[in-house]
Enzyme design. Sequence first.
Site, PDB file in Angstrom:
ATOM      1  N   HIS A 118       4.533   0.634   5.884  1.00  0.00           N
ATOM      2  CA  HIS A 118       5.741   0.278   4.447  1.00  0.00           C
ATOM      3  C   HIS A 118       5.080  -0.609   3.947  1.00  0.00           C
ATOM      4  CE1 HIS A 118       8.698  -0.738   2.074  1.00  0.00           C
ATOM      5  NE2 HIS A 118       9.356  -1.780   2.348  1.00  0.00           N
ATOM      6  N   TYR A 141      -7.005  15.915  -1.669  1.00  0.00           N
ATOM      7  CA  TYR A 141      -7.228  15.187   0.188  1.00  0.00           C
ATOM      8  C   TYR A 141      -5.259  14.601  -0.765  1.00  0.00           C
ATOM      9  CZ  TYR A 141     -11.403  15.409  -0.010  1.00  0.00           C
ATOM     10  OH  TYR A 141     -12.367  15.758   0.317  1.00  0.00           O
ATOM     11  N   HIS A 184       4.315  -2.883  -0.909  1.00  0.00           N
ATOM     12  CA  HIS A 184       5.187  -2.759  -1.591  1.00  0.00           C
ATOM     13  C   HIS A 184       3.929  -2.954  -2.766  1.00  0.00           C
ATOM     14  CE1 HIS A 184       8.441  -5.362  -0.199  1.00  0.00           C
ATOM     15  NE2 HIS A 184       8.849  -4.022   0.434  1.00  0.00           N
TER      16      HIS A 184
END
Length: 206
Positions: free
Chosen positions: A92, A119, A94
């Site tokens: 995860h 891709y 940002h």
Amino acid sequence: MTEAKAREAICEIGASIFNRGLTAGSSGNISMRLEEGWLMTPSNASLGRLDPARLSKLDDNGRLIAGDAPTKESFLHRVMYEERAGTGAVVHLHSTHSVAVSCLAELDPADVLPPITAYYVMRVGRLPLVPYYRPGDMALAEAVRGFAGRHHAVLLANHGPVVAGASLDAAVNAIEELEETARLYLLLRGAKTRFLTPAQVKELLE
């Protein structure tokens, strides 16, 4: 992979992600599945300065077994492991361009980014937008759960991407492809653009 090697791999990938500007400060988190439970980056830890010995070790129920306290976003990882049996790692971030896209008002919530490259289609596929919840809100876990069974990658509104993969390399490659596609999407906004056709996408997915 042994637990010791998994710890080293998380720290090496974390440093690479941080040094290339894909996350900043103490944002972003990485986890890897073990035979029992998983390893996770700790709360308020910079991905650029991880200590293998201090990674959080959690059991299958998300309880801390050893190491520092895990990130408050650990439930995002747990949901992916619970809903996707073949998941070996979750990342995860940002990352700037993905977060920027997650803030746009005119997105298709069922599939945020168009098929710009082959891709992206192969590594990410359809990318749903998860509605906004404040960081740490457990309602976000259930919102992600609603998508996780059908999608290995989701984009959290005004927050960032969460990507699961069969291995750490697979998860990292996919989330980096997502970030690059978000950057391309922002660069192309306002320009007449040729996306892959539905037939071309179908061929890639097959």
